[in-house]
Design a protein around this motif. Structure first.
Motif, PDB file in Angstrom:
ATOM      1  N   ARG A 125       0.763  -1.281   0.025  1.00  0.00           N
ATOM      2  CA  ARG A 125       0.008  -0.053  -0.173  1.00  0.00           C
ATOM      3  C   ARG A 125       0.760   1.298  -0.128  1.00  0.00           C
ATOM      4  O   ARG A 125       0.570   2.368  -0.667  1.00  0.00           O
ATOM      5  N   GLU A 126       1.986   1.130   0.790  1.00  0.00           N
ATOM      6  CA  GLU A 126       2.737   2.545   0.768  1.00  0.00           C
ATOM      7  C   GLU A 126       3.499   2.569  -0.568  1.00  0.00           C
ATOM      8  O   GLU A 126       3.733   3.770  -0.913  1.00  0.00           O
ATOM      9  N   GLU A 128       2.247   1.613  -3.358  1.00  0.00           N
ATOM     10  CA  GLU A 128       1.367   2.306  -4.455  1.00  0.00           C
ATOM     11  C   GLU A 128       0.981   3.737  -4.114  1.00  0.00           C
ATOM     12  O   GLU A 128       0.914   4.544  -5.172  1.00  0.00           O
ATOM     13  N   ARG A 129       0.997   4.142  -2.596  1.00  0.00           N
ATOM     14  CA  ARG A 129       0.841   5.417  -2.405  1.00  0.00           C
ATOM     15  C   ARG A 129       2.040   6.377  -2.962  1.00  0.00           C
ATOM     16  O   ARG A 129       1.637   7.404  -3.327  1.00  0.00           O
ATOM     17  N   ARG A 131       3.805   5.627  -5.550  1.00  0.00           N
ATOM     18  CA  ARG A 131       3.682   5.688  -7.088  1.00  0.00           C
ATOM     19  C   ARG A 131       2.524   6.541  -7.436  1.00  0.00           C
ATOM     20  O   ARG A 131       2.846   7.337  -8.251  1.00  0.00           O
ATOM     21  N   THR A 132       1.613   6.562  -6.638  1.00  0.00           N
ATOM     22  CA  THR A 132       0.435   7.576  -7.010  1.00  0.00           C
ATOM     23  C   THR A 132       0.880   8.988  -6.650  1.00  0.00           C
ATOM     24  O   THR A 132       0.829   9.894  -7.657  1.00  0.00           O
ATOM     25  N   LEU A 133       1.789   9.278  -5.488  1.00  0.00           N
ATOM     26  CA  LEU A 133       2.382  10.735  -5.300  1.00  0.00           C
ATOM     27  C   LEU A 133       3.250  10.825  -6.301  1.00  0.00           C
ATOM     28  O   LEU A 133       3.165  12.166  -6.899  1.00  0.00           O
ATOM     29  N   ALA A 135       3.355   9.840  -9.455  1.00  0.00           N
ATOM     30  CA  ALA A 135       2.808  10.081 -10.690  1.00  0.00           C
ATOM     31  C   ALA A 135       2.055  11.473 -10.575  1.00  0.00           C
ATOM     32  O   ALA A 135       2.001  12.196 -11.768  1.00  0.00           O
ATOM     33  N   GLN A 136       1.640  11.915  -9.358  1.00  0.00           N
ATOM     34  CA  GLN A 136       0.825  13.216  -9.355  1.00  0.00           C
ATOM     35  C   GLN A 136       1.672  14.131  -9.347  1.00  0.00           C
ATOM     36  O   GLN A 136       1.488  15.349 -10.184  1.00  0.00           O
ATOM     37  N   GLU A 137       3.022  14.111  -8.816  1.00  0.00           N
ATOM     38  CA  GLU A 137       4.046  15.132  -8.710  1.00  0.00           C
ATOM     39  C   GLU A 137       4.645  15.050 -10.363  1.00  0.00           C
ATOM     40  O   GLU A 137       4.696  16.371 -10.768  1.00  0.00           O
TER      41      GLU A 137
END
Length: 195
Positions: A125-126, A128-129, A131-133, A135-137
């Protein structure tokens, strides 16, 4: 006290027997058959008296020894049974402790597997979080970069257009453009006043 009594009886019996034996020795010279008879009688009297006086003390002593032996055997039997019971109890406790140790080991292994799985899930989960952050950045920076690039290209295009216009526009073209703009503004103003 009984031993003293037995010793006294023995001494009393042995003195007359000794005297009798000395008399017999003199008689032995005179007749051999009578001598043997006196010896047998002496023996019977001596051992009969010993038996009579020592029977009860010896019997009591033997009974006491037999009772002591029986008590010792009973104590030994009881102690053996207690030891066997303790051994059985100890073996049972060892088996229970081994079972408990096996259960604890199994439970610890299950808890370790569950904890490993929980940590793996948290890490996934961390990750993935992150990766998401990330990707957002990246998206935000990309948009900021595109915006900067657009601003830069717009500014560059405007600067180039201005330079071209300056080079192409003459003073007469400039005056003509101003006049047309003024005429157009007058038309817009008249139309808005008519409405």
């Amino acid at each position: 006290m009984n031993a003293f009594r037995a010793l006294a009886v023995l001494l009393l019996v042995s003195f007359p027997a000794a005297g009798f034996a000395a008399g017999e020795a003199e008689h032995a010279a005179s007749g051999g058959g009578l001598d043997f008879l006196w010896k047998v009688i002496n023996f019977a009297v001596l051992f009969g008296a010993l038996f009579y006086f020592l029977r009860k003390p010896l019997q009591a002593m033997l009974d006491k020894k037999a009772e002591t032996v029986r008590d010792l055997l009973a104590d030994a039997r009881r102690e053996r049974e207690e030891a066997e019971a303790k051994l059985t109890e100890a073996a049972t406790r060892v088996a229970e402790l081994q079972d408990e140790a096996a259960r604890l080991k199994e439970r610890a292994a299950a808890e370790a597997r569950a904890e490993t799985e929980r940590i793996r899930n948290i890490a996934a989960r961390e990750a993935e979080r992150i990766r998401t952050l990330a990707a957002q950045e990246v998206a935000v920076r990309l948009q900021a970069g595109i915006r900067e690039l657009k601003e830069y290209t717009t500014g560059l295009a405007a600067g180039l257009a201005e330079d071209r216009l300056k080079k192409r526009l003459t003073e007469a073209d400039h005056i003509d453009l101003i006049d047309r703009s003024i005429d157009r503004l007058k038309m817009i103003s008249d139309e808005s006043a008519a409405h």
